[in-house]
Motif scaffolding. Structure first.
Motif, PDB file in Angstrom:
ATOM      1  N   TYR A  51       0.841  -1.200   0.000  1.00  0.00           N
ATOM      2  CA  TYR A  51       0.000   0.000   0.000  1.00  0.00           C
ATOM      3  C   TYR A  51       0.881   1.257   0.000  1.00  0.00           C
ATOM      4  CZ  TYR A  51      -3.667   3.228   1.412  1.00  0.00           C
ATOM      5  OH  TYR A  51      -4.543   4.275   1.466  1.00  0.00           O
ATOM      6  N   ASN A  52       1.895   1.257   0.835  1.00  0.00           N
ATOM      7  CA  ASN A  52       2.811   2.399   0.889  1.00  0.00           C
ATOM      8  C   ASN A  52       3.602   2.561  -0.405  1.00  0.00           C
ATOM      9  OD1 ASN A  52       2.110   3.296   3.449  1.00  0.00           O
ATOM     10  ND2 ASN A  52       3.510   1.868   4.442  1.00  0.00           N
ATOM     11  N   VAL A  53       3.999   1.458  -1.021  1.00  0.00           N
ATOM     12  CA  VAL A  53       4.709   1.534  -2.302  1.00  0.00           C
ATOM     13  C   VAL A  53       3.813   2.155  -3.364  1.00  0.00           C
ATOM     14  CG1 VAL A  53       5.621   0.116  -4.187  1.00  0.00           C
ATOM     15  CG2 VAL A  53       6.365  -0.303  -1.856  1.00  0.00           C
ATOM     16  N   GLY A  54       2.543   1.779  -3.371  1.00  0.00           N
ATOM     17  CA  GLY A  54       1.604   2.364  -4.326  1.00  0.00           C
ATOM     18  C   GLY A  54       1.431   3.856  -4.122  1.00  0.00           C
ATOM     19  N   LEU A  55       1.328   4.278  -2.869  1.00  0.00           N
ATOM     20  CA  LEU A  55       1.209   5.710  -2.579  1.00  0.00           C
ATOM     21  C   LEU A  55       2.476   6.458  -2.979  1.00  0.00           C
ATOM     22  CD1 LEU A  55      -0.565   5.682   0.900  1.00  0.00           C
ATOM     23  CD2 LEU A  55      -1.553   6.344  -1.296  1.00  0.00           C
ATOM     24  N   MET A  56       3.638   5.870  -2.687  1.00  0.00           N
ATOM     25  CA  MET A  56       4.898   6.524  -3.046  1.00  0.00           C
ATOM     26  C   MET A  56       5.088   6.586  -4.557  1.00  0.00           C
ATOM     27  SD  MET A  56       7.643   5.371  -0.161  1.00  0.00           S
ATOM     28  CE  MET A  56       7.195   3.661  -0.039  1.00  0.00           C
ATOM     29  N   ALA A  57       4.570   5.598  -5.279  1.00  0.00           N
ATOM     30  CA  ALA A  57       4.664   5.617  -6.735  1.00  0.00           C
ATOM     31  C   ALA A  57       3.879   6.797  -7.311  1.00  0.00           C
ATOM     32  CB  ALA A  57       4.141   4.306  -7.315  1.00  0.00           C
ATOM     33  N   ILE A  58       2.711   7.070  -6.744  1.00  0.00           N
ATOM     34  CA  ILE A  58       1.915   8.205  -7.207  1.00  0.00           C
ATOM     35  C   ILE A  58       2.629   9.516  -6.880  1.00  0.00           C
ATOM     36  CG2 ILE A  58      -0.226   9.484  -6.781  1.00  0.00           C
ATOM     37  CD1 ILE A  58      -0.531   7.133  -8.632  1.00  0.00           C
ATOM     38  N   ILE A  59       3.153   9.632  -5.680  1.00  0.00           N
ATOM     39  CA  ILE A  59       3.851  10.859  -5.290  1.00  0.00           C
ATOM     40  C   ILE A  59       5.091  11.058  -6.159  1.00  0.00           C
ATOM     41  CG2 ILE A  59       5.155  11.958  -3.426  1.00  0.00           C
ATOM     42  CD1 ILE A  59       3.132  10.625  -1.481  1.00  0.00           C
ATOM     43  N   GLY A  60       5.840   9.988  -6.390  1.00  0.00           N
ATOM     44  CA  GLY A  60       7.021  10.088  -7.252  1.00  0.00           C
ATOM     45  C   GLY A  60       6.664  10.468  -8.676  1.00  0.00           C
ATOM     46  N   SER A  61       5.586   9.908  -9.179  1.00  0.00           N
ATOM     47  CA  SER A  61       5.142  10.251 -10.532  1.00  0.00           C
ATOM     48  C   SER A  61       4.753  11.713 -10.634  1.00  0.00           C
ATOM     49  CB  SER A  61       3.958   9.379 -10.937  1.00  0.00           C
ATOM     50  OG  SER A  61       4.319   8.031 -10.934  1.00  0.00           O
ATOM     51  N   LEU A  62       4.068  12.218  -9.613  1.00  0.00           N
ATOM     52  CA  LEU A  62       3.683  13.627  -9.618  1.00  0.00           C
ATOM     53  C   LEU A  62       4.901  14.541  -9.573  1.00  0.00           C
ATOM     54  CD1 LEU A  62       0.562  13.631  -7.274  1.00  0.00           C
ATOM     55  CD2 LEU A  62       0.609  14.092  -9.722  1.00  0.00           C
ATOM     56  N   VAL A  63       5.902  14.181  -8.781  1.00  0.00           N
ATOM     57  CA  VAL A  63       7.114  14.992  -8.694  1.00  0.00           C
ATOM     58  C   VAL A  63       7.832  15.026 -10.043  1.00  0.00           C
ATOM     59  CG1 VAL A  63       9.422  15.075  -7.676  1.00  0.00           C
ATOM     60  CG2 VAL A  63       7.443  14.712  -6.218  1.00  0.00           C
ATOM     61  N   VAL A  64       7.975  13.866 -10.674  1.00  0.00           N
ATOM     62  CA  VAL A  64       8.629  13.809 -11.985  1.00  0.00           C
ATOM     63  C   VAL A  64       7.827  14.610 -13.005  1.00  0.00           C
ATOM     64  CG1 VAL A  64       9.220  12.255 -13.892  1.00  0.00           C
ATOM     65  CG2 VAL A  64       9.822  11.640 -11.560  1.00  0.00           C
ATOM     66  N   TRP A  65       6.500  14.473 -12.993  1.00  0.00           N
ATOM     67  CA  TRP A  65       5.649  15.203 -13.930  1.00  0.00           C
ATOM     68  C   TRP A  65       5.819  16.712 -13.756  1.00  0.00           C
ATOM     69  CZ3 TRP A  65       2.954  14.753 -18.190  1.00  0.00           C
ATOM     70  CH2 TRP A  65       2.017  15.734 -18.506  1.00  0.00           C
ATOM     71  N   LEU A  66       5.813  17.184 -12.521  1.00  0.00           N
ATOM     72  CA  LEU A  66       5.946  18.617 -12.281  1.00  0.00           C
ATOM     73  C   LEU A  66       7.325  19.131 -12.681  1.00  0.00           C
ATOM     74  CD1 LEU A  66       4.025  18.986  -8.911  1.00  0.00           C
ATOM     75  CD2 LEU A  66       3.289  19.695 -11.193  1.00  0.00           C
ATOM     76  N   LYS A  67       8.368  18.343 -12.440  1.00  0.00           N
ATOM     77  CA  LYS A  67       9.716  18.748 -12.847  1.00  0.00           C
ATOM     78  C   LYS A  67       9.808  18.843 -14.368  1.00  0.00           C
ATOM     79  CE  LYS A  67      12.123  18.466  -8.900  1.00  0.00           C
ATOM     80  NZ  LYS A  67      12.930  19.499  -8.327  1.00  0.00           N
TER      81      LYS A  67
END
Length: 84
Positions: free
Chosen positions: A54-70
């Motif tokens: 569950y935590n890996v899934g949440l971190m994947a979304i957060i990481g994807s958002l960070v990469v997208w914004l960068k």
């Protein structure tokens, strides 16, 4: 399989961007394992795998958002430089 399903749950709840849904799913996972332990034998490792997934899934979304914004800010900077 527990890890994969809980990872997908993390991704799905992360996409809602709702703290209430993220908390509700985490509590539901724990409650489901508590109920399973009360009715028969269950493994604590399965609970830990589910919470880790569950935590890996949440971190994947957060990481994807960070990469997208960068990438978005980089593209805007390149476009601004090209227009100057």
């Amino acid at each position: 399989m527990i890890f994969a399903i809980s990872t997908l749950l993390g991704v799905a709840t992360g996409l809602t961007r709702s703290l209430a849904s993220v908390t509700l799913v985490a509590v539901s996972i724990t409650a489901a394992f508590a109920l399973a332990a009360a009715t028969g034998p269950s493994s604590i490792i399965s609970l830990l795998l589910a919470l880790a997934g569950y935590n890996v899934g949440l971190m994947a979304i957060i990481g994807s958002l960070v990469v997208w914004l960068k990438l978005k800010s980089l593209m805007e900077r390149v476009q601004t430089t090209a227009n100057s």
